[in-house]
Every structure is written in structure tokens, then in C-alpha cells.
Scaffold this motif. Structure first.
Motif, PDB file in Angstrom:
ATOM      1  N   ARG A  29       0.791  -1.227   0.000  1.00  0.00           N
ATOM      2  CA  ARG A  29       0.000   0.000   0.000  1.00  0.00           C
ATOM      3  C   ARG A  29       0.823   1.276   0.000  1.00  0.00           C
ATOM      4  N   ASN A  30       2.128   1.174   0.294  1.00  0.00           N
ATOM      5  CA  ASN A  30       2.978   2.360   0.325  1.00  0.00           C
ATOM      6  C   ASN A  30       3.827   2.466  -0.939  1.00  0.00           C
ATOM      7  N   TRP A  31       4.365   3.663  -1.172  1.00  0.00           N
ATOM      8  CA  TRP A  31       5.279   3.868  -2.292  1.00  0.00           C
ATOM      9  C   TRP A  31       6.653   3.312  -1.932  1.00  0.00           C
ATOM     10  N   THR A  32       7.373   2.851  -2.942  1.00  0.00           N
ATOM     11  CA  THR A  32       8.698   2.254  -2.765  1.00  0.00           C
ATOM     12  C   THR A  32       9.691   2.949  -3.685  1.00  0.00           C
ATOM     13  N   PHE A  33      10.815   3.373  -3.122  1.00  0.00           N
ATOM     14  CA  PHE A  33      11.886   3.921  -3.952  1.00  0.00           C
ATOM     15  C   PHE A  33      12.493   2.800  -4.791  1.00  0.00           C
ATOM     16  N   ILE A  34      12.709   3.069  -6.075  1.00  0.00           N
ATOM     17  CA  ILE A  34      13.235   2.052  -6.992  1.00  0.00           C
ATOM     18  C   ILE A  34      14.663   2.361  -7.430  1.00  0.00           C
ATOM     19  N   THR A  35      14.895   3.576  -7.939  1.00  0.00           N
ATOM     20  CA  THR A  35      16.230   3.933  -8.425  1.00  0.00           C
ATOM     21  C   THR A  35      16.259   5.422  -8.741  1.00  0.00           C
ATOM     22  N   GLY A  36      17.429   5.918  -9.087  1.00  0.00           N
ATOM     23  CA  GLY A  36      17.545   7.284  -9.557  1.00  0.00           C
ATOM     24  C   GLY A  36      17.279   7.369 -11.051  1.00  0.00           C
ATOM     25  N   CYS A  37      16.878   8.542 -11.519  1.00  0.00           N
ATOM     26  CA  CYS A  37      16.558   8.711 -12.947  1.00  0.00           C
ATOM     27  C   CYS A  37      17.751   8.455 -13.847  1.00  0.00           C
ATOM     28  N   GLN A  38      18.976   8.489 -13.290  1.00  0.00           N
ATOM     29  CA  GLN A  38      20.160   8.270 -14.125  1.00  0.00           C
ATOM     30  C   GLN A  38      20.170   6.877 -14.742  1.00  0.00           C
ATOM     31  N   GLU A  39      19.426   5.938 -14.173  1.00  0.00           N
ATOM     32  CA  GLU A  39      19.368   4.574 -14.711  1.00  0.00           C
ATOM     33  C   GLU A  39      18.337   4.440 -15.825  1.00  0.00           C
ATOM     34  N   LEU A  40      17.524   5.479 -16.017  1.00  0.00           N
ATOM     35  CA  LEU A  40      16.408   5.393 -16.965  1.00  0.00           C
ATOM     36  C   LEU A  40      16.370   6.618 -17.866  1.00  0.00           C
ATOM     37  N   ASN A  41      17.511   7.021 -18.369  1.00  0.00           N
ATOM     38  CA  ASN A  41      17.594   8.238 -19.180  1.00  0.00           C
ATOM     39  C   ASN A  41      17.117   8.042 -20.610  1.00  0.00           C
ATOM     40  N   ASN A 161      15.907  22.513   1.149  1.00  0.00           N
ATOM     41  CA  ASN A 161      16.987  23.211   1.850  1.00  0.00           C
ATOM     42  C   ASN A 161      18.370  22.678   1.493  1.00  0.00           C
ATOM     43  N   PHE A 162      18.394  21.659   0.631  1.00  0.00           N
ATOM     44  CA  PHE A 162      19.660  21.021   0.274  1.00  0.00           C
ATOM     45  C   PHE A 162      19.788  20.918  -1.244  1.00  0.00           C
ATOM     46  N   PRO A 163      21.006  20.689  -1.768  1.00  0.00           N
ATOM     47  CA  PRO A 163      21.168  20.528  -3.219  1.00  0.00           C
ATOM     48  C   PRO A 163      20.267  19.417  -3.745  1.00  0.00           C
ATOM     49  N   GLN A 164      19.682  19.650  -4.908  1.00  0.00           N
ATOM     50  CA  GLN A 164      18.802  18.656  -5.512  1.00  0.00           C
ATOM     51  C   GLN A 164      19.623  17.510  -6.095  1.00  0.00           C
ATOM     52  N   VAL A 165      18.998  16.341  -6.173  1.00  0.00           N
ATOM     53  CA  VAL A 165      19.715  15.157  -6.647  1.00  0.00           C
ATOM     54  C   VAL A 165      20.243  15.352  -8.069  1.00  0.00           C
ATOM     55  N   ALA A 166      19.462  16.012  -8.923  1.00  0.00           N
ATOM     56  CA  ALA A 166      19.877  16.226 -10.312  1.00  0.00           C
ATOM     57  C   ALA A 166      21.132  17.089 -10.412  1.00  0.00           C
ATOM     58  N   GLU A 167      21.439  17.854  -9.356  1.00  0.00           N
ATOM     59  CA  GLU A 167      22.621  18.709  -9.351  1.00  0.00           C
ATOM     60  C   GLU A 167      23.878  17.933  -8.946  1.00  0.00           C
ATOM     61  N   MET A 168      23.694  16.704  -8.476  1.00  0.00           N
ATOM     62  CA  MET A 168      24.818  15.898  -8.014  1.00  0.00           C
ATOM     63  C   MET A 168      25.144  14.781  -9.006  1.00  0.00           C
ATOM     64  N   GLU A 169      26.197  14.065  -8.714  1.00  0.00           N
ATOM     65  CA  GLU A 169      26.626  12.972  -9.585  1.00  0.00           C
ATOM     66  C   GLU A 169      26.440  11.641  -8.861  1.00  0.00           C
ATOM     67  N   PHE A 170      25.705  10.733  -9.506  1.00  0.00           N
ATOM     68  CA  PHE A 170      25.558   9.408  -8.928  1.00  0.00           C
ATOM     69  C   PHE A 170      26.900   8.696  -8.984  1.00  0.00           C
TER      70      PHE A 170
END
Length: 337
Positions: A29-41, A161-170
Motif C-alpha cells: 500500500r505504500n510507495w517504494t523507492f526504486i532507483t535514480g533517474c540516471q538509470e532510466l535516461n 533546503n539542500f542541493p537537488q539530486v539532479a545537481e549531483m553525480e551518482f
């Protein structure tokens, strides 16, 4: 009000029937984190994952959109994609070669006449809800569950309040196993009571008594507002039922808790870093996190043995020192009714 609260009963940490109910009433019933968008570009890129015992696949379509499906062929339930990730032009079942477009539509069913033996629109892949927040991909098996942003609640505001994930490098993903029930690991992850005894190096990296731990109802998470020795801010989140987010000004780390069975938990960890951080710094940070992981896994495994031993039935939690664990266990009780 008493300063102590009774904990969950010991059998909740090893009973197979309770575990089965948790899979259906909590993780489905809850949402599940799967991966970062870098794996599905790119179109055709896919990843697989397991939610509450069900295999799913998420793919980037040729229209640029993400789509999620149960990872099973509608013919005789073979798994379509056996690898954790890859790239395809269409889904083709390795068992009897039924094939599907990236949008899930049935394209070919050897041995059947489309429109006569079966209607293609009735045998497409079974869809799974997919959404993206902060360049992170999530999925949910329950069509009636709240939206991802509602589910995240105040987590969205804190992340701003923190750098966004897209601004960082996986940089890397790590897989771990904890020989303990998922709630055992979660009890540990929602309190800082053990920081000085189990994690001396992590404790030394923090600025004294400046850490504040507070449960949040809007999003159902426990927040750790921390300050590091260098004065920089950080925020750690345990999001019910099994997502950990660690924000800082130069890195971001995600942990996904995966209940394998009533006595075993998998933990997947993803790491992103600011581009200014060199390779050596990144490896050092990942190893530091891995050391903390090993320390947590060790103490949880020892606790698990005693939970299963039959003598310990229930314990007590401190409102002063364990508000996060109290909140987490209350979330479990509410979810199971």
C-alpha cells in the motif's frame, strides 16, 4: 504521562504470519523507492525490483515517459526481465516468445490468432503506478493509495533546503543483508540513543548536542536535524515503512529496506556527491557509511537472536530518548489495524 512505552511483542519480529500480513497491508500500500533517474535516461532502459514479493519492471518509453508493469508474461506468468537493469526495444518473454511494446501492449502471441483466440487489449502487461520526485523514481502496487507527493508530505519541503539530486553525480550503489526482521533494523534506525555506543566514529563527526530528533505526522517520518563538526547542516529521514534519506550540502544517500522474510532484511544504498568532491573523498564517504551499516547490522543480528530466544517478550521505550522508535512502532500498529 509516563516516560515509558511498551514495545512491540517479540513474536512480531519472527512470526511468518505477521510478516505476510505486513507485506500486504504495509508494503503493497505504500510507495517504494526504486532507483535514480540516471538509470532510466534513454528509451528502452529498464530496471527491475521487488515489492512485497512481487517483481516489477520500470521502463523509459519511446515517448520519453516512464511506465511500470508487473514483471510477468500474461501467458503463463514467466518473468519477462531477469536482470536488474538493461535496455530493450520491446518486452519478449524468454519462455514462449510472447512480446509486448514498451507501453505494455501485447504485440505477438505465437499460436494464437489476434482478435479470434484472444483480444490483445485484454492481455497487455499489468500496469504499476510510477512517479518521480527529486530525480528519484518510485512505484506503488496499490491503485487506491495516495499520490507520491502526499505520501512524502513534509519530506518535500525539507529537501528544498539542500542541493537537488539532479545537481549531483551518482557514484555507486551497495547491497547489504541484515540477519534481522525489518522492524528490528527500523527500530534501530529511528533513534539516536545508540549513537555513542555503537557508532563512535559517526558520533565524533557530529556537533555535540545539536541533533534534534522529531517524528512528523505529515509524511509519517522521523527527522534527524543534525549539525556536523565543521558546522554544516544535515538532515536524516526515516520515512515509513522503509526509506532512509540522508541530506547534506555536498552529498545525498538513499537506503531502501527490503523485507526478504521474517528473519532477513536486504538494504540497498545509493550515493550521490557534489561534482566538487574528488574520487578519494567519495570512496571515503561510502566506506564510512558502510562501516556504520556493518555496526547496525551487527547489533541488530544480536538483538534478533534474543528476540527469537523465547525469554524476552516485550520491552520498554523512552519517550525522551526513543521518540522515533515509538512513532515507528505506532505506524506499524496503525497499518496492521
Amino acid at each position: 504521562m509516563s516516560n515509558i512505552v511498551e514495545s512491540l511483542s517479540a513474536n512480531w519480529y519472527y512470526d511468518a504470519e505477521i510478516f505476510a500480513v505486513e507485506q500486504k497491508q504495509i508494503f503493497t500500500r505504500n510507495w517504494t523507492f526504486i532507483t535514480g533517474c540516471q538509470e532510466l535516461n534513454k528509451p528502452g532502459q529498464y530496471v527491475t525490483a521487488t515489492i512485497a514479493g512481487q517483481s516489477i519492471v520500470i521502463v523509459r518509453g519511446y515517448d520519453g515517459k516512464l511506465a511500470g508493469f508487473l514483471n510477468l508474461c500474461r501467458h503463463r506468468a514467466s518473468m519477462l526481465c531477469a536482470d536488474e537493469k538493461g535496455s530493450i526495444t520491446r518486452f519478449t518473454c524468454p519462455y514462449h516468445a510472447w512480446s509486448y511494446a514498451l507501453d505494455g501492449k501485447l504485440k505477438n502471441a505465437p499460436g494464437f490468432n489476434p482478435g479470434e483466440d484472444l483480444m490483445a487489449e485484454n492481455y497487455g502487461l499489468i500496469p504499476v503506478r510510477v512517479d518521480v520526485w527529486n530525480d528519484l523514481v518510485f512505484a506503488c502496487l496499490d491503485v487506491h493509495s495516495i499520490s507520491l507527493y502526499e505520501w512524502l508530505g513534509d519530506v518535500v519541503r525539507i529537501a528544498e533546503n539542500f542541493p537537488q539530486v539532479a545537481e549531483m553525480e551518482f557514484t555507486v550503489m551497495r547491497n547489504n543483508r541484515v540477519r534481522a526482521n525489518w522492524k528490528n533494523y527500523s527500530d534501530n534506525s529511528t533513534e539516536g540513543y545508540h549513537l555513542s555506543t555503537i557508532h563512535p566514529a559517526l558520533n565524533a563527526s557530529m556537533a555535540g548536542r545539536q541533533t534534534r530528533i522529531k517524528p512528523c505526522e505529515n509524511g509519517k517520518f522521523v527527522g534527524f536535524d543534525v549539525t556536523y563538526k565543521d558546522g554544516s547542516p544535515g538532515f536524516w529521514i526515516y520515512k515509513f515503512p522503509g526509506l532512509l534519506l540522508h541530506f547534506s550540502m555536498h552529498s545525498f544517500n538513499v537506503e531502501r529496506i527490503i523485507p526478504v522474510n521474517e528473519k532477513l532484511t536486504a538494504v540497498q544504498r545509493w550515493f550521490w556527491f557534489a561534482s566538487s568532491m574528488g574520487k578519494a573523498q567519495r570512496l571515503e564517504a561510502v566506506e564510512f557509511s558502510s562501516q556504520v551499516m556493518r555496526e547496525d547490522a551487527g547489533i541488530c543480528a544480536r538483538v534478533q537472536k534474543n528476540l527469537e530466544g523465547g525469554t524476552y517478550q516485550t520491552g520498554v521505550l523512552s519517550r525522551q530518548r526513543e521518540p522515533g522508535t515509538i512513532f515507528f512502532q505506532q505506524c506499524v500498529r496503525e497499518a496492521l489495524g
